[in-house]
Design a protein around this motif. Structure first.
Motif, PDB file in Angstrom:
ATOM      1  N   ASP A 178     -13.043  -4.028 -24.791  1.00 25.16           N
ATOM      2  CA  ASP A 178     -12.499  -5.230 -25.420  1.00 25.16           C
ATOM      3  C   ASP A 178     -11.307  -5.776 -24.632  1.00 25.16           C
ATOM      4  N   PRO A 179     -11.409  -6.984 -24.056  1.00 25.18           N
ATOM      5  CA  PRO A 179     -10.289  -7.531 -23.288  1.00 25.18           C
ATOM      6  C   PRO A 179      -9.197  -8.146 -24.152  1.00 25.18           C
ATOM      7  N   SER A 180      -9.416  -8.213 -25.460  1.00 22.10           N
ATOM      8  CA  SER A 180      -8.435  -8.864 -26.335  1.00 22.10           C
ATOM      9  C   SER A 180      -7.165  -8.041 -26.497  1.00 22.10           C
ATOM     10  N   LEU A 181      -7.159  -6.798 -26.006  1.00 20.77           N
ATOM     11  CA  LEU A 181      -5.974  -5.957 -26.148  1.00 20.77           C
ATOM     12  C   LEU A 181      -4.891  -6.323 -25.147  1.00 20.77           C
ATOM     13  N   GLY A 182      -5.167  -7.228 -24.258  1.00 19.68           N
ATOM     14  CA  GLY A 182      -4.141  -7.678 -23.330  1.00 19.68           C
ATOM     15  C   GLY A 182      -4.080  -6.898 -22.039  1.00 19.68           C
ATOM     16  N   VAL A 183      -5.105  -6.101 -21.738  1.00 17.97           N
ATOM     17  CA  VAL A 183      -5.119  -5.370 -20.473  1.00 17.97           C
ATOM     18  C   VAL A 183      -5.219  -6.378 -19.340  1.00 17.97           C
ATOM     19  N   ALA A 184      -4.249  -6.328 -18.429  1.00 17.93           N
ATOM     20  CA  ALA A 184      -4.220  -7.328 -17.367  1.00 17.93           C
ATOM     21  C   ALA A 184      -5.406  -7.179 -16.426  1.00 17.93           C
ATOM     22  N   THR A 185      -5.642  -5.982 -15.955  1.00 18.46           N
ATOM     23  CA  THR A 185      -6.721  -5.733 -14.998  1.00 18.46           C
ATOM     24  C   THR A 185      -7.385  -4.418 -15.351  1.00 18.46           C
ATOM     25  N   LEU A 186      -8.703  -4.393 -15.268  1.00 15.77           N
ATOM     26  CA  LEU A 186      -9.437  -3.187 -15.645  1.00 15.77           C
ATOM     27  C   LEU A 186     -10.617  -3.006 -14.705  1.00 15.77           C
ATOM     28  N   SER A 187     -10.774  -1.795 -14.211  1.00 17.79           N
ATOM     29  CA  SER A 187     -11.919  -1.439 -13.382  1.00 17.79           C
ATOM     30  C   SER A 187     -12.625  -0.269 -14.040  1.00 17.79           C
ATOM     31  N   VAL A 188     -13.905  -0.415 -14.338  1.00 14.66           N
ATOM     32  CA  VAL A 188     -14.668   0.589 -15.067  1.00 14.66           C
ATOM     33  C   VAL A 188     -15.685   1.215 -14.119  1.00 14.66           C
ATOM     34  N   ARG A 189     -15.701   2.555 -14.112  1.00 18.52           N
ATOM     35  CA  ARG A 189     -16.612   3.274 -13.216  1.00 18.52           C
ATOM     36  C   ARG A 189     -17.400   4.307 -14.008  1.00 18.52           C
ATOM     37  N   ALA A 190     -18.550   4.721 -13.458  1.00 16.29           N
ATOM     38  CA  ALA A 190     -19.362   5.769 -14.066  1.00 16.29           C
ATOM     39  C   ALA A 190     -20.167   6.455 -12.973  1.00 16.29           C
ATOM     40  N   SER A 191     -20.444   7.739 -13.167  1.00 15.66           N
ATOM     41  CA  SER A 191     -21.191   8.500 -12.169  1.00 15.66           C
ATOM     42  C   SER A 191     -22.676   8.185 -12.271  1.00 15.66           C
ATOM     43  N   GLU A 192     -23.337   8.347 -11.154  1.00 17.36           N
ATOM     44  CA  GLU A 192     -24.788   8.157 -11.145  1.00 17.36           C
ATOM     45  C   GLU A 192     -25.491   9.341 -11.790  1.00 17.36           C
ATOM     46  N   GLU A 193     -24.895  10.497 -11.717  1.00 11.42           N
ATOM     47  CA  GLU A 193     -25.465  11.695 -12.351  1.00 11.42           C
ATOM     48  C   GLU A 193     -25.312  11.583 -13.864  1.00 11.42           C
ATOM     49  N   LYS A 194     -26.394  11.906 -14.578  1.00 12.21           N
ATOM     50  CA  LYS A 194     -26.379  11.776 -16.033  1.00 12.21           C
ATOM     51  C   LYS A 194     -26.922  13.042 -16.693  1.00 12.21           C
TER      52      LYS A 194
END
Length: 339
Positions: free
Chosen positions: A277-293
């Motif tokens: 949710d960007p409404s919390l005021g986070v200026a910049t966000l980078s989201v990552r996830a591994s290919e292994e599941k």
């Protein structure tokens, strides 16, 4: 000789006038006759309680006693029903909803955190959302770390470094904090939940992009760093780092370096389409996830964000898969600590 067989003429009837003038010596009124007759018959006259027979009076007393007993029984039953209903209401309202069979909400992977509290501001210093602060955090950086969730086991922190000097008001000066600053001049680690300040360079150890990250820490002048690591009851390990810089621009510049690196112990991180949710005021966000599941969930998730002059690295790992809801929850709550 007289003939006895001859018919005898009927006696003459008395004159009507004579009958009309005859009056009985004593005449009982109709009401009195009713009382007398009723008394003789054993039935009380209407409105005359004194005319009742003894057995009828005894029967009326029995009826009254039965009526009182009936009222007492109904009253007792109503009281028992009221007390039972009150007890049932208390039994339902007293425990948590999740402890009541049939009302428990299935666990979706989120953690139970204590109420979030912010550290006190130094005297005369503005909050980070104040226009006069230019996004700087003047509070103790260690107190801005997300607290441990219930049931989590913290990792023993490494040896800390001396507390850095507090950021000055006005235009921030560039450069690293003085290594000679005494730790006793800042709040103790116990007051910050048992965490210590760590060296900014400690984060780059073991990172595949160590040389680039070290250059970034120097270029953007990392002034202080702190860390909290725990393992939750579901087996997920969470590692959170906070880095303080001299300005919002410097923190955003370092965020670009953090977001494109591979944290130590994690490989194969790709960019994720998970929404936060960007409404919390986070200026910049980078989201990552591994290919292994595992079981459809990545075994590693990472989030890198910047809020004012603080950059954040959040890395969560679990061989059985990192729950999505727990990852979102930790990311959002940590961002709220910096608002």
């Amino acid at each position: 000789m007289t003939d006895t067989t001859a018919p005898v003429p009927p006696a003459p009837e008395p004159a009507a006038e004579a009958l009309a003038t005859e009056t009985p010596a004593t005449e009982t009124p109709a009401t009195e006759m009713t009382v007398v007759e009723a008394s003789v018959a054993g039935t009380p006259a209407p409105g005359d309680a004194w005319g009742r027979a003894p057995e009828l009076l005894e029967s009326a007393g029995v009826d009254r006693r039965r009526s009182r007993a009936t009222l007492l029984r109904w009253g007792a039953a109503a009281l028992v029903l009221l007390l039972s209903g009150t007890g049932a209401a208390l039994a339902v309202a007293a425990p948590d909803r999740t402890d009541i069979p049939g009302l428990a909400t299935p666990n979706d992977g989120r953690y139970a955190f204590p109420p979030l509290t912010l550290p006190p501001l130094p005297s005369g210093k503005p909050a980070p959302d104040d226009a006069a602060s230019y996004g700087r955090h003047f509070a103790d950086l260690r107190g801005l770390l997300l607290p441990l969730p219930e049931g989590a086991v913290p990792e023993r922190p490494a040896a800390g470094v001396p507390a850095p000097a507090a950021p000055a008001s006005g235009t921030p000066a560039s450069g690293a904090p003085s290594a000679g600053t005494s730790a006793s001049s800042a709040p103790s680690a116990g007051a910050a939940g048992g965490v210590s300040f760590v060296a900014c360079a400690d984060y780059t150890a073991g990172n595949a992009a160590k040389a680039r990250l070290d250059a970034g820490m120097t270029e953007f002048a990392c002034r202080a760093a702190t860390r909290r690591t725990w393992t939750a009851a579901d087996g997920t390990r969470t590692d959170i780092w906070l880095f303080r810089f001299g300005s919002r621009g410097e923190a955003s510049g370092m965020l670009a370096e953090l977001g494109s690196s591979q944290p130590a112990g994690v490989s194969g991180l790709g960019f994720s389409d998970v929404e936060v949710d960007p409404s919390l005021g986070v200026a910049t966000l980078s989201v990552r996830a591994s290919e292994e599941k595992a079981k459809g969930q990545p075994t590693a998730r990472a989030a890198f964000l910047a809020q004012g002059d603080v950059a954040v690295s959040i890395v969560m790992t679990n061989p059985a898969g990192v729950p999505l809801q727990a990852y979102r929850q930790v990311t959002l709550l940590q961002s709220q600590m910096l608002l």
